[in-house]
Design an enzyme around this catalytic site. Structure first.
Site, PDB file in Angstrom:
ATOM      1  N   PRO A   1      33.622 -15.493  38.428  1.00 13.06           N
ATOM      2  CA  PRO A   1      33.002 -16.547  37.489  1.00 13.06           C
ATOM      3  C   PRO A   1      32.034 -16.351  36.944  1.00 13.06           C
ATOM      4  CG  PRO A   1      33.158 -17.766  39.957  1.00 13.06           C
ATOM      5  CD  PRO A   1      33.605 -16.051  40.059  1.00 13.06           C
ATOM      6  N   LYS A   2      32.062 -15.453  35.856  1.00 10.18           N
ATOM      7  CA  LYS A   2      30.623 -14.860  35.460  1.00 10.18           C
ATOM      8  C   LYS A   2      30.441 -15.784  34.321  1.00 10.18           C
ATOM      9  CE  LYS A   2      29.400 -11.157  38.310  1.00 10.18           C
ATOM     10  NZ  LYS A   2      28.827 -10.143  38.547  1.00 10.18           N
TER      11      LYS A   2
END
Length: 249
Positions: free
Chosen positions: A118-119
């Site tokens: 989840p960047k």
């Protein structure tokens, strides 16, 4: 470009030989990958609200991490920070990656497209300030986290450090379709196996989280700092595997 040529490409934009793509093909090897980890207990209700089933909550423990990666094959030099939640899956302890902020475009694209990390774009930093190891995270121009730890106060058992870095790790991948409805909704798992721990230390630590609308780390508030580690490694990033397909279920 023929159909088979398109399907051989790693990502867009298409270029030959992959000179303009968002990221190169793996494997991705990290040399001198350095971790600052602060483990803390948070609010149980807030913790439960962000852990997706079939993962389960036992104790609301969070690891705030800042990771310095000066030598990453194909990706270069960057730093990453985020929150990892301690969960269980089918009765086994595991980690769940809740949020990640980093300063490298190819690594953001790779993490989101080829895996399920989840960047988001952020400004993390890891440095030594006199006798203190300091990890910070900025979102835009605003500070959202500051972690401090006494620099190499006590050696940490290498097996303990290895278990922390190489724990089974779960991530949630959500990709909308063109109509806005979910097209991919999956829980995936990785586990680092190609890992060398080159050094590990512990010491006194503190963590401050600051309120921000778009980088809401403080939604999991620090109630009690449980421990800290400073770990230096070499490792290869593993591929993710599908664990649970929410759409099929």
């Amino acid at each position: 470009m023929l159909r088979d040529d398109v399907l051989r490409a790693t990502t867009t934009p298409l270029a030959a030989p992959l000179t303009g793509s968002a990221f190169p093909p793996g494997p991705y090897r990290f040399v001198d990958r350095e971790y600052l980890n602060i483990t803390y207990r948070t609010d149980l209700d807030a913790f439960r609200a962000v852990v997706p089933e079939p993962l389960e909550v036992a104790d609301p423990v969070v690891r705030f991490e800042v990771i310095r990666m000066p030598d990453s094959s194909g990706l270069g030099d960057y730093t990453e920070s985020g929150q990892v939640l301690r969960v269980t899956h089918e009765g086994r302890p595991a980690d769940y990656v809740h949020s990640m902020y980093l300063d490298n475009g190819p690594a953001i694209a790779l993490g989101r497209e080829a895996s399920a990390y989840p960047k988001k774009l952020g400004g993390p930093r890891l440095a030594v300030d006199s006798d203190t190891l300091v990890g910070t995270l900025d979102y835009g121009s605003l500070r959202v986290a500051t972690a401090t730890m006494g620099f190499k106060h006590r050696p940490l058992d290498l097996a303990t450090a290895r278990a922390e870095v190489a724990a089974p790790t779960f991530m949630l991948k959500l990709v909308p379709g063109y109509d806005g409805a979910p097209r991919i909704a999956e829980l995936v798992r990785t586990e680092i196996t190609d890992l060398t721990v080159k050094g590990a230390w512990t010491g006194p630590a503190r963590l401050q989280l600051f309120e921000h609308a778009l980088a809401p780390l403080a939604d999991l508030p620090v109630l009690e700092v449980l421990g800290a580690s400073h770990v230096l490694t070499d490792l290869t990033l593993p591929r993710a595997e599908l664990v649970h397909d929410y759409l099929a279920a």
